[in-house]
Design a protein around this motif. Structure first.
Motif, PDB file in Angstrom:
ATOM      1  N   ILE A   1       0.874  -1.185   0.000  1.00 13.18           N
ATOM      2  CA  ILE A   1       0.000   0.000   0.000  1.00 13.18           C
ATOM      3  C   ILE A   1       0.903   1.223   0.000  1.00 13.18           C
ATOM      4  O   ILE A   1       1.552   1.541   0.996  1.00 13.18           O
ATOM      5  N   VAL A   2       0.959   1.897  -1.129  1.00 11.39           N
ATOM      6  CA  VAL A   2       1.998   2.891  -1.392  1.00 11.39           C
ATOM      7  C   VAL A   2       1.595   4.255  -0.846  1.00 11.39           C
ATOM      8  O   VAL A   2       0.480   4.733  -1.071  1.00 11.39           O
ATOM      9  N   GLY A   3       2.516   4.886  -0.128  1.00 15.01           N
ATOM     10  CA  GLY A   3       2.339   6.243   0.350  1.00 15.01           C
ATOM     11  C   GLY A   3       3.247   7.192  -0.415  1.00 15.01           C
ATOM     12  O   GLY A   3       2.909   7.688  -1.482  1.00 15.01           O
ATOM     13  N   LYS A   4       4.438   7.414   0.101  1.00 12.97           N
ATOM     14  CA  LYS A   4       5.402   8.320  -0.529  1.00 12.97           C
ATOM     15  C   LYS A   4       5.738   7.865  -1.947  1.00 12.97           C
ATOM     16  O   LYS A   4       5.929   6.695  -2.207  1.00 12.97           O
ATOM     17  N   GLU A   5       5.807   8.850  -2.857  1.00 14.53           N
ATOM     18  CA  GLU A   5       6.209   8.635  -4.259  1.00 14.53           C
ATOM     19  C   GLU A   5       5.314   7.639  -4.987  1.00 14.53           C
ATOM     20  O   GLU A   5       5.771   6.803  -5.770  1.00 14.53           O
ATOM     21  N   ALA A   6       4.001   7.755  -4.763  1.00 14.64           N
ATOM     22  CA  ALA A   6       3.071   6.831  -5.421  1.00 14.64           C
ATOM     23  C   ALA A   6       3.165   6.947  -6.941  1.00 14.64           C
ATOM     24  O   ALA A   6       3.082   5.934  -7.657  1.00 14.64           O
TER      25      ALA A   6
END
Length: 350
Positions: free
Chosen positions: A75-80
């Protein structure tokens, strides 16, 4: 047990990790550049990120981490956006990266002026708006919106915010003047017209330029935040929460119209993962209150904890969909008609 990986993200991510842990279906892995961040304390396994990495170098680090730690869902946060551009590399390592949308769609949603220009108002109307980039275009925009048929002197106000930004950064409601009463009440999100004009002329004097800014009618009706989970453009769950006055509890509502809007949003942008959109009510001349679209956030909202209290484990549901263990129709229905409040707790960090 399969693992969900959460990289550096906002503080609400810790609540998602905790909910996954309590459910017991998945293990959790978190990474952050601050080893004492609450995300790290909530996860079963943790990796400290190098500070300052951005873009391709950060994605390279993420790929190395995924290869070593072997999570099944990311589950991507930073730099999606950067991760979305290299999605195939993550899939080749056996992990499903949930970036919510592909890179062009993420850029489109992030640029609120582009998004509003392209938005289909048959789904939800939008407030009257324009853009400005200096004092001259600000003054012209104020005149244009004050002449708009929806503008009612003494009722409708104007607001400004950056075309790109998160949460309430840069948002201000414009007033004709500021008095001691508003100062003492701590009305941080208001700015007088004179203050705005003085602020927006400064970049011109310094030879710089303002970023693209939005100028909009400020709707005075109820504000809602709708937290959603989708997979391949199909909505699985949505929780509609109305923000009650004075920043207190929030009300989880049964709103078929906004659920239909959520389905349309998921389908139009082919979203996968956790996303959010914001609405505010406009009052029509006959007294009817109609929700207007404000923005779509291709990420979990800061208030996701409220929606989780309605019985939706957003991260676990997104992971189950990504792994093919669940179909969108398998998602539970949230409880509605309840008031929810956020209670802060202390966490012991190892």
């Amino acid at each position: 047990m399969k693992t969900i990986y959460f990289n550096k993200n906002f503080s609400v991510t810790s609540a998602q990790i905790e909910a996954v842990r309590l459910e017991g279906r998945f293990s959790t892995l978190a990474s952050h550049s601050d080893p004492d961040n609450v995300m790290m304390g909530a996860a079963a396994r943790r990796v400290t990120e190098p500070r300052g990495l951005l873009g391709g170098a950060y994605v390279d680090w993420l790929l190395d981490t995924v290869k070593r730690e072997r999570p099944e869902v990311f589950i991507v946060g930073k730099e999606a956006g950067a991760v979305a551009e290299r999605r195939a590399e993550f899939l080749a390592l056996g992990v499903q990266p949930l970036t919510v949308a592909d890179a062009p769609t993420l850029r489109h949603l992030d640029r609120k002026d582009e998004f509003l220009n392209a938005w289909d108002t048959a789904t939800l109307p939008v407030p009257a708006w324009t853009t400005f980039h200096d004092l001259g275009t600000f003054d012209a925009g104020v005149a244009e919106l004050r002449a708009h048929p929806d503008f009612v002197t003494g009722i409708t106000r104007l607001c400004v915010k950056p075309a790109r930004g998160i949460y309430a950064a840069g948002f201000r409601v414009l007033t004709e003047g500021r008095d001691l009463g508003s100062f003492l009440k701590g009305e941080l999100y208001q700015m007088s017209m004179g203050e705005a004009q003085r602020l927006f002329v400064q970049p011109e004097q310094a030879g710089d330029a303002l970023p693209t800014m939005l100028l909009m009618h400020t709707l005075e009706g109820a504000e809602r935040s709708i937290d959603c989970v989708a997979w391949n453009g199909r909505l699985a769950a949505a929780v509609v929460r109305r923000k009650l006055p004075d920043g207190g509890p929030q009300l989880i509502e049964d709103r078929p119209d906004l659920l239909q809007a959520a389905r349309q949003i998921a389908s139009t942008y082919r979203l996968s993962g956790i996303f959010n959109f914001q609405t505010k009510d406009a009052q029509l001349p006959g007294g009817e209150r109609v929700p207007n679209m404000l923005e779509i956030n291709a990420r979990a909202s800061g208030g996701l904890r409220y929606s989780m209290a309605a019985g939706i484990n957003f991260a676990s549901l997104a992971a189950g969909l990504a792994l093919g263990e669940l179909l969108p129709e398998d998602a539970p229905r949230p409880r509605t008609g309840i008031r929810v409040a956020e209670v802060k707790t202390a966490l012991v960090l190892e």
